[in-house]
Design a protein around this motif. Sequence first.
Motif, mmCIF file in Angstrom:
data_model
loop_
_atom_site.group_PDB
_atom_site.id
_atom_site.type_symbol
_atom_site.label_atom_id
_atom_site.label_comp_id
_atom_site.label_asym_id
_atom_site.label_seq_id
_atom_site.Cartn_x
_atom_site.Cartn_y
_atom_site.Cartn_z
ATOM 1 N N ALA A 72 0.820 -1.222 0.000
ATOM 2 C CA ALA A 72 0.000 0.000 0.000
ATOM 3 C C ALA A 72 0.845 1.258 0.000
ATOM 4 C CB ALA A 72 -0.926 -0.005 1.221
ATOM 5 N N ASP A 73 2.126 1.159 0.393
ATOM 6 C CA ASP A 73 2.986 2.339 0.492
ATOM 7 C C ASP A 73 4.020 2.418 -0.620
ATOM 8 O OD1 ASP A 73 1.760 3.193 2.856
ATOM 9 O OD2 ASP A 73 3.021 1.843 4.067
ATOM 10 N N ARG A 74 3.926 1.541 -1.610
ATOM 11 C CA ARG A 74 4.991 1.478 -2.620
ATOM 12 C C ARG A 74 4.970 2.644 -3.607
ATOM 13 N NH1 ARG A 74 5.193 -5.088 -3.788
ATOM 14 N NH2 ARG A 74 6.009 -5.615 -1.702
ATOM 15 N N GLU A 75 3.902 3.385 -3.644
ATOM 16 C CA GLU A 75 3.893 4.619 -4.438
ATOM 17 C C GLU A 75 4.110 5.833 -3.547
ATOM 18 O OE1 GLU A 75 3.819 5.428 -7.694
ATOM 19 O OE2 GLU A 75 4.168 3.292 -8.025
ATOM 20 N N ARG A 76 3.653 5.733 -2.321
ATOM 21 C CA ARG A 76 3.772 6.882 -1.419
ATOM 22 C C ARG A 76 5.216 7.175 -1.057
ATOM 23 N NH1 ARG A 76 2.803 8.307 4.100
ATOM 24 N NH2 ARG A 76 2.880 6.130 4.759
ATOM 25 N N VAL A 77 6.081 6.145 -1.076
ATOM 26 C CA VAL A 77 7.481 6.384 -0.700
ATOM 27 C C VAL A 77 8.189 7.276 -1.714
ATOM 28 C CG1 VAL A 77 7.697 4.248 0.585
ATOM 29 C CG2 VAL A 77 8.214 4.263 -1.852
ATOM 30 N N PHE A 78 7.636 7.419 -2.909
ATOM 31 C CA PHE A 78 8.259 8.272 -3.921
ATOM 32 C C PHE A 78 7.767 9.712 -3.836
ATOM 33 C CE2 PHE A 78 8.507 4.006 -5.903
ATOM 34 C CZ PHE A 78 9.880 3.921 -6.033
ATOM 35 N N GLU A 79 6.849 9.984 -2.921
ATOM 36 C CA GLU A 79 6.423 11.359 -2.716
ATOM 37 C C GLU A 79 7.477 12.097 -1.886
ATOM 38 O OE1 GLU A 79 2.618 11.266 -0.884
ATOM 39 O OE2 GLU A 79 1.656 10.199 -2.553
ATOM 40 N N ARG A 80 7.571 13.371 -2.105
ATOM 41 C CA ARG A 80 8.610 14.160 -1.446
ATOM 42 C C ARG A 80 8.315 14.325 0.051
ATOM 43 N NH1 ARG A 80 9.351 18.764 -6.225
ATOM 44 N NH2 ARG A 80 9.884 17.254 -7.857
ATOM 45 N N PHE A 81 9.375 14.215 0.848
ATOM 46 C CA PHE A 81 9.318 14.351 2.301
ATOM 47 C C PHE A 81 8.454 13.274 2.950
ATOM 48 C CE2 PHE A 81 9.960 18.704 0.674
ATOM 49 C CZ PHE A 81 11.220 18.956 1.211
ATOM 50 N N THR A 82 8.398 12.098 2.326
ATOM 51 C CA THR A 82 7.607 11.009 2.890
ATOM 52 C C THR A 82 8.516 10.091 3.697
ATOM 53 O OG1 THR A 82 5.982 11.056 1.107
ATOM 54 C CG2 THR A 82 6.178 9.013 2.355
ATOM 55 N N ARG A 83 8.110 9.809 4.951
ATOM 56 C CA ARG A 83 8.793 8.821 5.796
ATOM 57 C C ARG A 83 7.742 7.838 6.293
ATOM 58 N NH1 ARG A 83 10.477 13.743 7.594
ATOM 59 N NH2 ARG A 83 12.622 14.327 7.123
ATOM 60 N N LEU A 84 7.973 6.567 6.040
ATOM 61 C CA LEU A 84 6.992 5.577 6.458
ATOM 62 C C LEU A 84 7.012 5.366 7.968
ATOM 63 C CD1 LEU A 84 7.285 2.885 3.660
ATOM 64 C CD2 LEU A 84 5.729 4.823 3.822
ATOM 65 N N ASP A 85 8.185 5.497 8.567
ATOM 66 C CA ASP A 85 8.295 5.280 10.006
ATOM 67 C C ASP A 85 8.513 6.629 10.667
ATOM 68 O OD1 ASP A 85 8.626 4.433 12.537
ATOM 69 O OD2 ASP A 85 10.370 3.143 12.148
ATOM 70 N N ASP A 86 7.433 7.250 11.114
ATOM 71 C CA ASP A 86 7.550 8.563 11.723
ATOM 72 C C ASP A 86 8.227 8.514 13.084
ATOM 73 O OD1 ASP A 86 6.300 9.704 9.602
ATOM 74 O OD2 ASP A 86 4.277 9.501 10.445
ATOM 75 N N ALA A 87 8.273 7.320 13.690
ATOM 76 C CA ALA A 87 8.903 7.210 15.007
ATOM 77 C C ALA A 87 10.414 7.275 14.928
ATOM 78 C CB ALA A 87 8.467 5.904 15.694
ATOM 79 N N ARG A 88 10.961 6.998 13.737
ATOM 80 C CA ARG A 88 12.415 7.024 13.612
ATOM 81 C C ARG A 88 12.913 8.450 13.672
ATOM 82 N NH1 ARG A 88 13.510 3.316 8.441
ATOM 83 N NH2 ARG A 88 11.935 4.751 7.641
ATOM 84 N N SER A 89 14.115 8.643 14.092
ATOM 85 C CA SER A 89 14.696 9.979 14.111
ATOM 86 C C SER A 89 15.000 10.414 12.703
ATOM 87 C CB SER A 89 15.981 9.965 14.957
ATOM 88 O OG SER A 89 16.998 9.221 14.288
ATOM 89 N N ARG A 90 15.182 11.705 12.538
ATOM 90 C CA ARG A 90 15.464 12.228 11.199
ATOM 91 C C ARG A 90 16.843 11.793 10.714
ATOM 92 N NH1 ARG A 90 11.563 15.637 9.689
ATOM 93 N NH2 ARG A 90 10.215 16.515 11.278
ATOM 94 N N SER A 147 12.098 4.512 -15.699
ATOM 95 C CA SER A 147 11.131 4.351 -14.612
ATOM 96 C C SER A 147 11.845 3.810 -13.391
ATOM 97 C CB SER A 147 10.004 3.404 -15.026
ATOM 98 O OG SER A 147 10.514 2.106 -15.287
ATOM 99 N N LEU A 148 11.194 3.992 -12.223
ATOM 100 C CA LEU A 148 11.691 3.440 -10.967
ATOM 101 C C LEU A 148 10.497 2.881 -10.210
ATOM 102 C CD1 LEU A 148 13.866 2.926 -8.844
ATOM 103 C CD2 LEU A 148 13.489 5.253 -7.983
ATOM 104 N N THR A 149 10.528 1.585 -9.941
ATOM 105 C CA THR A 149 9.400 0.929 -9.269
ATOM 106 C C THR A 149 9.925 0.042 -8.154
ATOM 107 O OG1 THR A 149 9.459 -0.889 -10.873
ATOM 108 C CG2 THR A 149 7.956 0.950 -11.337
ATOM 109 N N ILE A 150 8.981 -0.408 -7.341
ATOM 110 C CA ILE A 150 9.280 -1.351 -6.259
ATOM 111 C C ILE A 150 8.602 -2.671 -6.589
ATOM 112 C CG2 ILE A 150 9.022 -1.834 -3.802
ATOM 113 C CD1 ILE A 150 8.954 1.160 -3.313
ATOM 114 N N GLN A 151 9.380 -3.744 -6.597
ATOM 115 C CA GLN A 151 8.841 -5.058 -6.912
ATOM 116 C C GLN A 151 8.768 -5.918 -5.646
ATOM 117 O OE1 GLN A 151 11.059 -6.826 -10.118
ATOM 118 N NE2 GLN A 151 10.470 -5.225 -11.585
ATOM 119 N N ASP A 152 7.969 -6.980 -5.750
ATOM 120 C CA ASP A 152 7.801 -7.883 -4.611
ATOM 121 C C ASP A 152 9.127 -8.553 -4.264
ATOM 122 O OD1 ASP A 152 5.111 -7.320 -4.366
ATOM 123 O OD2 ASP A 152 4.531 -8.913 -5.773
#
Length: 433
Positions: free
Chosen positions: A372-390, A412-417
Amino acid sequence: MVALALGVASVGLLGLLENNLTRNAQTDAERQAVLIAGLAAEGRLDTVLTPDRGTDFLQVVDAHGRVLAASPNLKGRPAVSTARPSAPGTVRDTWNGRPVREEHRQRVVQVTTATGIGLVTVYAGTSLREADAADEFIRAALIFAVPLLVLTVALVTWRVTGWALRPVEAIRAEVAEISDRDLHRRVPVPPSQDEIARLAATMNTTLDRLEASVTRQRQFIADASHELRSPITVLRTQLEVAQAHPDPSLWGELVSGALEDTVRLQDLASDLLLLARLDTAQAPPSSTVDLTEVVREAARARKGDPVPVDTEIAPDIAVRGSALWLARLVTNLLDNAQRHANQRILLSLSVDEVGNTAVLEVSDDGPGIPPADRERVFERFTRLDDARSRDQGGSGLGLAIARDIATHLGGSLTIQDSAPGAHLVARLPLKET
């Protein structure tokens, strides 16, 4: 244009009608003139000639101008023409009001032939009253019909054009009212399914792209401001502490922290500058780049990383682009893998013969990326783990920059299984040979 076309057509119609009626009248007169000329040549000419149907008068004149024979309506009159032909032949001409008292024009055929008494000229004339009447009628009809038709066409054209362009005016009015704060508005699409409907649909598509671009720009500015605020705040705090506690024993730690935040600010500014250049670039770089060497150099630079990088690099792979951009693409993918890998990172470069592309793959054995997050990670300033430090999570620009570079270079740049871990695949067009 309609008036000009109708004018030309009217002149052409009058000319065609005139020629047709004149030719028909001339044919009857010429036929009888040739017949009488044959009788004169045989010496069987009567002094009184009876015009056939379609002929108004007849007259036969010798070379000295004496009238040898004539139709009853020219009896006792002199020769109809003072000209004396010098050789046999046929002459066709149009006379006005002579020799018979006729208010219409006359078509006269003059046939000269040789006889036993010398050259004899036969004059046969026919009235053009039918042609003149037809001309007058057609001319009068055109004088009234052409302006009326032009006026009708102008009125219909004005009404139809206004009706057809009414959707265009609606589109124009709507676009004129759209400001930078009303980009959600759209122009009306008429149900006609014609060119204007397609224009409206294209305009709405353009407004969609414009709204998305402005929204993205505003979000980018907001995110960039937020990202810049944190290290600037920390840096200011450290400087204020150093100023408030001028203890030399604390300066080393404070300077080290300030330097770390300054480097982070510098890296973030560089990322933002590169994104701005990618957003405004008109055409991708077209120089030939040895991608194999770029990938090898990027792998050699990771010798001291916490997680080792294994490589499977095919030789002699060349693409079109920028060596600096391609190196940044590889570096960002490896940086992302280093942040998430546990024990192993694999960097591979191969060729897809079917797609005629270079395939750059970076995989790690970390926690992976949910589908579900494989497209969102390519958005700018996106961090999947907000608990991690910067420091651990980065600025959230690495993958966004990597995809922008790949897309701008035609790839192109994609994420595969991949289980476990993440598997990122970049495809770039090979250099054409």
